[in-house]
Design an enzyme around this catalytic site. Structure first.
Site, PDB file in Angstrom:
ATOM      1  N   LYS A 100       9.768  -7.351  -0.808  1.00 26.83           N
ATOM      2  CA  LYS A 100      10.660  -8.012  -1.780  1.00 26.83           C
ATOM      3  C   LYS A 100      11.959  -8.417  -1.078  1.00 26.83           C
ATOM      4  CE  LYS A 100      10.208  -8.707  -5.595  1.00 26.83           C
ATOM      5  NZ  LYS A 100       9.569  -9.852  -6.332  1.00 26.83           N
ATOM      6  N   TYR A 127       6.581  13.589 -10.096  1.00 26.87           N
ATOM      7  CA  TYR A 127       6.579  13.680  -8.633  1.00 26.87           C
ATOM      8  C   TYR A 127       7.713  14.602  -8.172  1.00 26.87           C
ATOM      9  CZ  TYR A 127       3.728   9.357  -8.433  1.00 26.87           C
ATOM     10  OH  TYR A 127       2.769   8.392  -8.566  1.00 26.87           O
ATOM     11  N   ASN A 157      14.835  -0.657 -13.110  1.00 26.82           N
ATOM     12  CA  ASN A 157      13.530  -0.324 -13.707  1.00 26.82           C
ATOM     13  C   ASN A 157      13.418  -0.778 -15.156  1.00 26.82           C
ATOM     14  OD1 ASN A 157      13.793   1.568 -11.384  1.00 26.82           O
ATOM     15  ND2 ASN A 157      11.810   2.264 -12.144  1.00 26.82           N
ATOM     16  N   TYR A 195       6.489  -2.054  -0.370  1.00 26.29           N
ATOM     17  CA  TYR A 195       6.799  -2.937  -1.508  1.00 26.29           C
ATOM     18  C   TYR A 195       8.214  -3.486  -1.408  1.00 26.29           C
ATOM     19  CZ  TYR A 195       8.690  -4.125  -6.096  1.00 26.29           C
ATOM     20  OH  TYR A 195       9.368  -4.747  -7.112  1.00 26.29           O
ATOM     21  N   THR A 221      14.252  -7.110  -7.119  1.00 27.83           N
ATOM     22  CA  THR A 221      14.418  -5.722  -7.545  1.00 27.83           C
ATOM     23  C   THR A 221      15.635  -5.067  -6.895  1.00 27.83           C
ATOM     24  OG1 THR A 221      13.370  -3.540  -7.312  1.00 27.83           O
ATOM     25  CG2 THR A 221      12.763  -5.160  -5.686  1.00 27.83           C
ATOM     26  N   ASP A 222      16.177  -4.052  -7.554  1.00 29.18           N
ATOM     27  CA  ASP A 222      17.292  -3.292  -6.965  1.00 29.18           C
ATOM     28  C   ASP A 222      16.835  -2.471  -5.759  1.00 29.18           C
ATOM     29  OD1 ASP A 222      15.794  -1.382  -8.356  1.00 29.18           O
ATOM     30  OD2 ASP A 222      17.483  -0.605  -9.524  1.00 29.18           O
ATOM     31  N   GLU A 223      15.499  -2.306  -5.610  1.00 28.24           N
ATOM     32  CA  GLU A 223      14.995  -1.475  -4.503  1.00 28.24           C
ATOM     33  C   GLU A 223      15.271  -2.083  -3.132  1.00 28.24           C
ATOM     34  OE1 GLU A 223      11.070   0.022  -4.820  1.00 28.24           O
ATOM     35  OE2 GLU A 223      11.241   0.403  -6.962  1.00 28.24           O
ATOM     36  N   ASN A 240      14.053  11.546 -13.805  1.00 19.16           N
ATOM     37  CA  ASN A 240      12.663  11.468 -14.282  1.00 19.16           C
ATOM     38  C   ASN A 240      12.301  12.640 -15.189  1.00 19.16           C
ATOM     39  OD1 ASN A 240      12.356   9.153 -12.773  1.00 19.16           O
ATOM     40  ND2 ASN A 240      11.447  10.198 -11.009  1.00 19.16           N
TER      41      ASN A 240
END
Ligand code: NAD
Ligand code: DAU
Length: 332
Positions: free
Chosen positions: A152, A205, A177, A148, A121-123, A247
């Site tokens: 990763k 959020y 995403n 998380y 993931t890019d996270e 978002n």
């Protein structure tokens, strides 16, 4: 014709990949999936029985993994605990599956000499400022924020170490995403679509300014197949389709595509440590391997995804009430 072992193939992106492979190649696919709360066997219904095998099991089960590796030409590793909010509530399963599970696969790849592609993931790169023109590249330093993303990141580093120290033939991809069919209703886009279908107001959020870089799951699949076929061993490839959106804009688009007033949503408690912005520069994948995304119109892709959730209520309905009860207990 090759025999691919796909871990986590009953999850969102894994199941999209299995459908993509069976449609676009003549490979045989074996899926290894534990069927956790996030896995759904029904996502793999209707696949050609002579080209597809399903095995329910855990990637931490070294004996089972060894047996399946002995029959595979290549392994694509999607299995993971994947949801940030769950990792803030109960990190332990993330350590087990994302770290020990990846280690178990790497040891099998080392024993059998099997080609492995690791999905990430890019996270792992942390986040970018909202007003920063920069995007993540393969050279961006790792700086994960959540349990998380840190597990990763740890799994990516294990893969790199097994390539360098043991000569394992692995590649890594870090994608942004994903959206599309078969995504669990705990995730942002399906949660809001199914909320609107159920007459519940979408939940944003914090301020809703956080930016994600959206890519259709089928474009992720074509990129992974490209890396599997033409990627350089030991290399990392970033996958993204230039789909940055905040978002708030995504919620407003969902509402208007579903015939609701664009402001009919609620602001709720923000996620702890909420990453501000992700953005991918996928130049390496595009120039060195010639990959291009096919879904360039986010509104059209989102509209098709809304139709899929409207047409497949029996797929998501059994999980919806439990997910909403969990979020409500957290003020989200
Ligand atoms: P998901 O939660 O929808 O699916 C995960 C699947 O893995 C489920 O079918 C689950 O049953 C299975 N699984 C979990 N633990 C297992 C274990 N111990 N043994 C065997 N199977 C197990 O996740 P997803 O969104 O499809 O993500 C798949 C992969 O892609 C993950 O590695 C994730 O980090 C990565 N990724 C996801 C996104 C995204 O936007 N969703 C973006 C980039 C990368
Ligand atoms: O960037 C890739 C990552 O994308 C993957 O590695 C993860 O597996 C995947 O879950 C996803 O992580 P995010 O945390 O970005 O996705 P999520 O769908 O949980 O949330 C997307 C954004 O929407 C995020 O800024 C939080 C926000 N959000 C989420 C939910 C569930 C809301 O505003 N409301 C919500 O109800």
């Amino acid at each position: 014709m090759a025999h691919l072992l796909v871990t986590g193939g009953a999850g969102f992106i894994g199941s999209n990949f299995v459908h993509h492979v069976l449609e676009h190649t003549d490979h045989h696919v074996t899926v290894l999936d534990k069927l956790t709360y996030a896995g759904n066997r029904a996502s793999l219904d209707g696949l050609a029985e002579d080209r597809f095998t399903f095995v329910q099991g855990d990637i931490c089960d070294a004996g089972l993994v060894d047996e399946l590796f002995s029959a595979a030409d290549a392994v694509v590793h999607y299995a993971a605990e994947s949801h940030n909010d769950n990792s803030l509530h109960d990190p332990r399963p993330f350590l087990d599956t994302n770290i020990i599970g990846t280690y178990t696969l790497l040891e099998a790849a080392r024993r059998h000499g099997t080609r492995l592609h690791h999905i990430s993931t890019d996270e792992v790169y942390g986040d970018l400022e909202l007003d920063d023109p920069a995007r993540f590249t393969e050279d961006t330093p790792y700086n994960p924020s959540s349990p998380y993303s840190s597990t990763k990141a740890g799994s990516d580093l294990l893969v790199r170490a097994w390539v360098r120290s043991f000569g394992v033939r692995a590649t890594i991809s870090n994608c942004s995403n994903n959206y599309g069919p078969f995504q669990h209703v705990e995730k942002f886009i399906p949660r809001q679509i199914t909320n609107v279908i159920r007459g519940i107001r979408p939940k944003l959020y914090g301020t809703g300014e956080n930016v994600r870089d959206w890519i259709h799951a089928d474009d992720h699949s074509s990129a992974v197949l490209t890396i599997l076929e033409r990627g350089e061993i030991g290399q990392t490839y970033l996958i993204g389709a230039d789909g940055e959106k905040d978002n708030k804009t995504v919620v407003e688009l969902i509402l208007s595509l579903m015939g609701q007033p664009a402001d009919a949503y609620d602001h709720v408690t923000d996620r702890a440590g909420h990453d501000l912005r992700y953005a991918i520069d996928s130049t390496r994948l595009r120039t060195e391997l010639g990959w291009q995304p096919r879904y360039r119109d986010f509104e059209a892709g989102l509209s098709a995804t809304i139709d899929w959730y409207r047409d497949n209520e029996s797929w998501w309905a059994p999980t919806k009430d439990g997910v909403e009860a969990f979020y409500t207990s957290k003020g989200q």
